[in-house]
Design an enzyme around this catalytic site. Structure first.
Site, PDB file in Angstrom:
ATOM      1  N   LYS A 274       0.830  -1.197   0.000  1.00  0.00           N
ATOM      2  CA  LYS A 274       0.000   0.000   0.000  1.00  0.00           C
ATOM      3  C   LYS A 274       0.869   1.253   0.000  1.00  0.00           C
ATOM      4  CE  LYS A 274      -3.942  -1.863   2.600  1.00  0.00           C
ATOM      5  NZ  LYS A 274      -4.971  -1.645   1.559  1.00  0.00           N
ATOM      6  N   ARG A 348     -10.420 -11.456   1.930  1.00  0.00           N
ATOM      7  CA  ARG A 348     -11.284 -12.495   1.360  1.00  0.00           C
ATOM      8  C   ARG A 348     -10.597 -13.858   1.372  1.00  0.00           C
ATOM      9  NH1 ARG A 348     -11.636  -9.092  -4.132  1.00  0.00           N
ATOM     10  NH2 ARG A 348     -11.357  -7.482  -2.540  1.00  0.00           N
TER      11      ARG A 348
END
Ligand code: BES
Ligand code: MN
Ligand code: ZN
Length: 497
Positions: A274, A348
């Site tokens: 990120k 996920r």
């Protein structure tokens, strides 16, 4: 903070009494006004105080009264609900704390006409709001500035029935306790709260009757948790799967409700790292698990008559020589293979294995997951609603109603085949990101749905709700504990009758 219920006004300390809409004095205020020969009425007129909800007027000295008087505006009693009373209690706490009083006596026992609530219960909700608001994460401040010192440490509430208020408050205190535990673990820095630390918090709940089982990397490897383990493989911290059980239903054989939480104790993004700006926010990427932990505590504290299994999927997403790479293919517990095209879509992946494990092992009536899953959900809904995704309309209704009631609202977003095909992979059964054609929160939910095996399921994307940079009425700035009160209400309403 100490919270006490008494059946008549005591002397000493600041007194809080009520004023209703159109400047109507509550009974206690009226009596004081009489005692002071109209002093209060005059002061209210001068200040043009109308008694609107959450408005307050401080009278430092009132003839005949030893301490200060704080007039609390309650507006129209008929417009109140449990939630609005909690908000008033929270606001009252903030004001009293700012006044630097150690103790206050609060008398709203003249409130009447609140729908569905007795006066004693109204008093308990006020206390609950103050209690929730009173928690602050300041344990790492060794040199506290004077203004920051919380001075208020005792609230005395006048009630027509001590017994009834106390009984109602015992439940609310359990819920607030869960909310506060969630806020604590979410606020803790990631060098303190890592997967094994979360497991330790869970084990502490054994003392209050929660059954706890922890799977480490060795056990998970044996069972085939390839998706979850792939996320944690770049970290020196060991990944964990924590299973907590509260079997409180009178019918022990009742199929449980399962709650599963994303627990990324820090999300750097992994090799798809990120940007550094704002990366610190990713300490709260375990908020879903934090809610599961807090909820289990609440249920045990109030001895809820319901069977609930709580699962925390815990890993740290780090870049390193051992980290997974974009384009890696992992084999999930379900047997489905996953092409990991973006290591930053890691939530996920841990949930895929946790959801599959939970439905296979516990055959739940309903399975609900909470996850700070996508930035995209904040693009859609901002910081006002969590995203709700589900394969079951009834479950959506139950959750939405519960959320409205406690002020933790949900907004349902669509799912369907057209979105689902976006995550078909060229090399594996499924890929962990869509093709970049928008709807990032939906494709994430579609991914999860492939691992629920048709169990009635709902996914709550709480990325915008777990942390608040502004100021929430009940929880202030920072971690909100969003989800604990919501799921508690969902269970009370639908499964504890
Ligand atoms: N933990 C983040 C999502 C998030 C963002 C939570 C902001 C809280 C606040 C998640 O793991 C993530 O990185 N999602 C990616 C998905 C993308 C790579 C498909 C995102 O939202 O950008
Ligand atoms: Mn991520
Ligand atoms: Zn994440």
């Amino acid at each position: 903070m100490k919270i006490v219920f008494v059946d008549k006004s005591l002397k000493g300390g600041l007194l809080v009494s009520s004023v209703y809409e159109k400047a109507q004095l509550g009974n206690t205020t009226k009596a004081l006004d009489k005692l002071s020969k109209g002093f209060i009425k005059t002061a209210i007129d001068n200040a043009e105080f109308k008694g609107g909800v959450e408005k307050m007027l401080r009278l430092p000295s009132v003839p005949g009264l030893s301490g200060q008087l704080l007039l609390l505006g309650l507006g129209d009693p008929k417009a109140h609900t449990a939630l609005t009373l909690e908000k008033v209690g929270a606001r009252l706490f903030t004001c009293l704390n700012a006044l630097r009083e150690k103790k206050a006596i609060i008398d709203i026992s003249d409130i009447s006409g609140v729908k569905d609530l007795s006066v004693a219960e109204c008093v308990a909700y006020l206390a609950s709001g103050a209690l929730i608001r009173s928690w602050k994460f300041d344990k790492y401040k060794t040199k506290r500035e004077k203004e920051d010192l919380p001075v208020l440490n005792e609230l005395v509430f006048v009630t027509p029935s001590v017994k009834e208020s106390q009984k109602a408050f015992d439940k609310l205190e359990a819920i607030a306790g869960g909310n506060r535990l969630t806020r604590l673990v979410v606020s803790e820095p990631p060098n303190v709260v890592y997967p094994e630390a979360m497991a330790k918090y869970a084990r502490e709940l054994k003392k209050i009757g929660v059954q706890v089982q922890v799977l480490g990397e060795k056990e998970m490897k044996k069972l085939g948790f390839g998706a979850l383990l792939g996320v944690g493989q770049g970290s020196v911290r060991e990944s964990q799967l924590v299973i907590m059980k509260w079997m409180g239903s009178a019918k022990r054989a009742d199929k449980p409700i399962a709650i599963v939480g994303k627990g990324i104790t820090f999300d750097t993004g992994g090799i798809n790292i990120k940007p550094s700006n704002g990366m610190e926010d990713m300490k709260y990427d375990m908020a879903g698990s934090g809610v599961v932990l807090g909820l289990m505590k609440s249920l045990a504290m109030r001895k809820a008559k319901v069977n609930v299994v709580g699962v925390m999927a815990l890993a740290e997403n780090m870049p390193s020589g051992s980290a997974q790479r974009p384009s890696d293919v992992v084999k999930s517990l379900s047997g489905q293979t996953i092409e990991v095209l973006n290591t930053d879509a890691e939530g996920r992946l841990v949930l895929a294995d946790a959801l599959w494990y939970t439905q296979a092992k516990f055959k739940p009536q309903y399975m609900i997951d909470l996850a700070t899953l996508t930035g995209a959900v904040t693009v859609a809904l901002g910081y006002e609603y969590a995203g709700l995704f589900s394969n079951n309309d009834k479950l959506c209704d139950m959750l939405t109603k519960a959320g409205e009631t406690v002020g933790e609202p949900l907004w349902r977003l669509p799912m369907g085949k057209a979105y689902d095909k976006d995550i078909n992979s060229d090399v594996a059964d499924v890929k962990n990101v869509g093709s970049g054609r928008g709807a990032g929160s939906i494709t994430a939910a579609q991914f999860l749905e492939r691992f629920v095996n048709k169990t009635p399921w709902a996914h709550l994307d709480i990325a915008g709700m777990a942390w608040d940079k502004a100021d929430k009425p009940l929880t202030g700035k920072g971690a909100t504990g969003y989800g604990v009160r919501l799921l508690n209400e969902f269970l009370v309403r639908n499964f504890e009758k």
